[in-house]
Each structure stands twice: as C-alpha cells, then as structure tokens.
Design an enzyme around this catalytic site. Structure first.
Site, PDB file in Angstrom:
ATOM      1  N   SER A  11       0.807  -1.221   0.000  1.00 32.25           N
ATOM      2  CA  SER A  11       0.000   0.000   0.000  1.00 32.25           C
ATOM      3  C   SER A  11       0.843   1.275   0.000  1.00 32.25           C
ATOM      4  CB  SER A  11      -0.936   0.006   1.221  1.00 32.25           C
ATOM      5  OG  SER A  11      -0.246  -0.384   2.382  1.00 32.25           O
ATOM      6  N   SER A 139      17.422  -5.366   5.593  1.00 34.91           N
ATOM      7  CA  SER A 139      17.870  -3.983   5.830  1.00 34.91           C
ATOM      8  C   SER A 139      19.369  -4.032   6.099  1.00 34.91           C
ATOM      9  CB  SER A 139      17.160  -3.398   7.060  1.00 34.91           C
ATOM     10  OG  SER A 139      17.814  -2.213   7.483  1.00 34.91           O
ATOM     11  N   TYR A 152      14.350  -4.704  15.635  1.00 32.16           N
ATOM     12  CA  TYR A 152      14.291  -4.571  14.168  1.00 32.16           C
ATOM     13  C   TYR A 152      15.503  -5.251  13.509  1.00 32.16           C
ATOM     14  CZ  TYR A 152      13.857  -2.109   9.649  1.00 32.16           C
ATOM     15  OH  TYR A 152      13.737  -1.801   8.310  1.00 32.16           O
ATOM     16  N   ALA A 154      17.334  -7.618  14.733  1.00 31.99           N
ATOM     17  CA  ALA A 154      17.215  -9.077  14.894  1.00 31.99           C
ATOM     18  C   ALA A 154      16.256  -9.642  13.849  1.00 31.99           C
ATOM     19  CB  ALA A 154      16.723  -9.409  16.308  1.00 31.99           C
TER      20      ALA A 154
HETATM   21  P1  NAP Z   1       6.255   1.915   5.170  1.00 32.81           P
HETATM   22  O1  NAP Z   1       6.217   3.037   4.188  1.00 32.81           O
HETATM   23  O2  NAP Z   1       6.115   2.206   6.617  1.00 32.81           O
HETATM   24  O3  NAP Z   1       5.122   0.843   4.730  1.00 32.81           O
HETATM   25  C1  NAP Z   1       4.946  -0.315   5.476  1.00 32.81           C
HETATM   26  C2  NAP Z   1       4.051  -1.261   4.722  1.00 32.81           C
HETATM   27  O4  NAP Z   1       3.927  -2.488   5.477  1.00 32.81           O
HETATM   28  C3  NAP Z   1       2.635  -0.723   4.540  1.00 32.81           C
HETATM   29  O5  NAP Z   1       2.178  -1.122   3.275  1.00 32.81           O
HETATM   30  C4  NAP Z   1       1.857  -1.422   5.650  1.00 32.81           C
HETATM   31  O6  NAP Z   1       0.467  -1.588   5.362  1.00 32.81           O
HETATM   32  C5  NAP Z   1       2.555  -2.763   5.672  1.00 32.81           C
HETATM   33  N1  NAP Z   1       2.363  -3.473   6.939  1.00 32.81           N
HETATM   34  C6  NAP Z   1       2.814  -3.125   8.179  1.00 32.81           C
HETATM   35  N2  NAP Z   1       2.416  -4.025   9.083  1.00 32.81           N
HETATM   36  C7  NAP Z   1       1.695  -4.976   8.421  1.00 32.81           C
HETATM   37  C8  NAP Z   1       1.016  -6.153   8.813  1.00 32.81           C
HETATM   38  N3  NAP Z   1       0.986  -6.567  10.092  1.00 32.81           N
HETATM   39  N4  NAP Z   1       0.385  -6.874   7.856  1.00 32.81           N
HETATM   40  C9  NAP Z   1       0.396  -6.467   6.565  1.00 32.81           C
HETATM   41  N5  NAP Z   1       1.032  -5.371   6.131  1.00 32.81           N
HETATM   42  C10 NAP Z   1       1.667  -4.626   7.055  1.00 32.81           C
HETATM   43  O7  NAP Z   1       7.580   1.062   5.037  1.00 32.81           O
HETATM   44  P2  NAP Z   1       8.783   1.104   3.970  1.00 32.81           P
HETATM   45  O8  NAP Z   1       9.756   2.120   4.421  1.00 32.81           O
HETATM   46  O9  NAP Z   1       8.249   1.134   2.588  1.00 32.81           O
HETATM   47  O10 NAP Z   1       9.455  -0.315   4.273  1.00 32.81           O
HETATM   48  C11 NAP Z   1       9.149  -1.476   3.530  1.00 32.81           C
HETATM   49  C12 NAP Z   1      10.121  -2.572   3.939  1.00 32.81           C
HETATM   50  O11 NAP Z   1      11.460  -2.132   3.699  1.00 32.81           O
HETATM   51  C13 NAP Z   1      10.049  -2.929   5.423  1.00 32.81           C
HETATM   52  O12 NAP Z   1      10.248  -4.323   5.591  1.00 32.81           O
HETATM   53  C14 NAP Z   1      11.215  -2.157   6.011  1.00 32.81           C
HETATM   54  O13 NAP Z   1      11.686  -2.762   7.200  1.00 32.81           O
HETATM   55  C15 NAP Z   1      12.218  -2.257   4.880  1.00 32.81           C
HETATM   56  N6  NAP Z   1      13.243  -1.219   4.924  1.00 32.81           N
HETATM   57  C16 NAP Z   1      12.913   0.106   4.852  1.00 32.81           C
HETATM   58  C17 NAP Z   1      13.935   1.074   4.892  1.00 32.81           C
HETATM   59  C18 NAP Z   1      13.652   2.546   4.814  1.00 32.81           C
HETATM   60  O14 NAP Z   1      14.608   3.340   4.934  1.00 32.81           O
HETATM   61  N7  NAP Z   1      12.423   2.976   4.607  1.00 32.81           N
HETATM   62  C19 NAP Z   1      15.265   0.657   5.013  1.00 32.81           C
HETATM   63  C20 NAP Z   1      15.558  -0.688   5.084  1.00 32.81           C
HETATM   64  C21 NAP Z   1      14.539  -1.620   5.032  1.00 32.81           C
HETATM   65  P3  NAP Z   1      -0.603  -0.405   5.703  1.00 32.81           P
HETATM   66  O15 NAP Z   1      -0.328   0.707   4.739  1.00 32.81           O
HETATM   67  O16 NAP Z   1      -1.928  -1.043   5.470  1.00 32.81           O
HETATM   68  O17 NAP Z   1      -0.348  -0.015   7.120  1.00 32.81           O
END
Ligand code: NAP
Length: 244
Positions: A11, A139, A152, A154
C-alpha cells in the site's frame, strides 16, 4: 502466460513502488495491506494503468489463518503465484532496557514471522509449478546492527538467515530466494526520524543522497526477472554505498 506477483505491504513506500515496477514488467499483482485500504487501492489503480490485473487484499501478515485465506484468494483470482515479495515491515525503536516485550514481539512477528507464513504458503504453490522467486526485504541494519533497533535488526538478520536457508531448500525445485537490504529510503518509516539523525545517516552515504522507493523497487524487479535466474541465496544491498 501472465505471471502473478504478491507484494506484502504494497500500500505504501517500497512495497508500492515494487508493485508498480512488477506491473510494468507485465505481471498481475496482489497488493497485501494491513489497514490502509485507500492507499492499497491507489497502488492497485497505478498497477492497472500498466495494463495488468491487480487486486488489494487486507491481511495481517502476523496472522497465519489470514495469510492462508489471502493466498487462496490470489490463486482463485490469478491461477499461479510466480513472485513473492515479503516487504511488510514495522519499527518499534527503543534502547534495550526500555524495550517492552510487546514491542519486541510485534517487530519479530510482523517482519520475520510474516515472512515465514507467506513464504511457506507460496512455496507450496511454487514447488508444484517447479518455478518461482521469493524476495525478502531485509535492511542494512540486519548486517551491521543499530543502537536502539535491537528488535528490528534481529528481525532483519533473521530474514537473511531465513533467505539463505530457503535458497538451499528450494533450489532443486527451481525456486530462487534472495534478499534485498535497503539503506535509508524516503518513506513513512523514515519520515519520523529527526533532522539530526537524517544528517548523520546522509554523511555515511558515499552517493550523497537518500534512496527513493523506486531505487529499491528496481533491484527487486531485477531479482524477480528471468535475468536473475541463476542468482539465489544472495543479499543485494541497495544503500548508496552506506554499508560496506
Ligand atoms: P512503510 O512506508 O512504513 O510501509 C509499510 C508497509 O507495510 C505498509 O504497506 C503497511 O500496510 C505494511 N504493513 C505493516 N504491518 C503490516 C502487517 N501486520 N500486515 C500487513 N502489512 C503490514 O515502510 P517502507 O519504508 O516502505 O518499508 C518497507 C520494507 O522495507 C520494510 O520491511 C522495512 O523494514 C524495509 N526497509 C525500509 C527502509 C527505509 O529506509 N524505509 C530501510 C531498510 C529496510 P498499511 O499501509 O496497510 O499499514
């Protein structure tokens, strides 16, 4: 035949950019979301603009029963499951002595256990097909660790071990399993960081810019493509050189 991709957390952020990238590659896409139905529908509309079918499915990745129902829904709608991107993730940051058991469990259950539930359900389908790609979003923190993010880090280190184990287990069935380890990406997850923290992070990025979600989606698209058919068990770091 048109391929089908599932993107958890499709989303918003990296998941949305990934769903759109995979739709550009001609795949039908199932967008899994937790609470943001409107945002999930926006992703679906953006995918459809690329001439493919897309659906939004509400599913808490922590809930094994809900995951089974979601997978059945995808199979009934599209027939196959060719690509799974385990992207859904949360943070509940805090120093160890202040970290509650609940915050530890929420992060592990969402980021790691959710990845297990979806991989298990999809692998059963992919093994019958004798093909498939599973891409898990880790990550750089899972490689280097980070003060204030023990839960996180871990979960993300766990994803890396999980990825390599599945790669060994599923390789003979034609299934490739890889991880992508993003650095600092501009999404809702990082928007909450203070300017001081952002500046400190920026100073450690040789390319001197943060990542857009599309930077990560491009790497995921590559691993999901036939061009990556001989790549499995790898962790592809996409971080502007931050972690090396
Ligand atoms: P984000 O913008 O916060 O979006 C999180 C997404 O995960 C949303 O679509 C949310 O759905 C969904 N979500 C959360 N909890 C959920 C659950 N229990 N069941 C189903 N869906 C769930 O995150 P992002 O930054 O794009 O990160 C995406 C991935 O990349 C994550 O695994 C994060 O750890 C990893 N990551 C991010 C970064 C960074 O700098 N942003 C860096 C390294 C790794 P809703 O919209 O419905 O809440």
């Amino acid at each position: 035949m048109t391929k089908t991709a599932i993107v958890t957390g499709g989303s918003r952020g990296i998941g949305r950019a990934t769903a759109i990238e995979l739709s550009k590659m001609g795949m039908n896409v199932a967008v899994i979301y937790h609470g943001n139905q409107d945002k999930a529908n926006e992703t679906v509309d953006a995918c459809k603009e690329n001439g493919v079918e897309a659906i939004a499915i509400q599913c808490d990745v922590k809930d094994n029963t809900a995951v089974s129902v979601a997978i059945e829904n995808v199979q009934e709608t599209f027939g196959s499951i060719d690509v799974l991107v385990n992207n859904a993730g949360v943070t509940k940051d805090g120093l160890l002595l202040r970290m509650s058991e609940e915050d530890f469990d929420t992060v592990i259950d969402t980021n790691l256990k959710g990845c297990f539930f979806f991989s298990k359900a999809c692998a059963a389908v992919m093994m019958k097909q004798r093909s498939g790609k599973i891409i898990n979003i880790a990550s750089v923190v899972g490689i280097s660790g980070n003060a204030g993010q023990a839960n996180y880090a871990a979960s993300k280190a766990g994803i890396i071990g999980f990825t390599k184990s599945l790669a060994k287990e599923l390789g003979s069935r034609g299934i490739c399993v890889n991880a992508v380890a993003p650095g600092f990406v501009e999404t809702d997850m990082t928007e909450v960081l203070s300017d001081k923290v952002k500046e400190a992070l920026m100073n450690n990025i040789p390319l001197k810019r943060t990542a857009k979600p599309e930077d990560i989606a491009n790497a995921i698209g590559f691993l999901a493509s036939e061009k990556a058919d001989y790549i499995t068990g790898q962790v592809l770091t996409v971080d502007g050189g931050m972690c090396m």
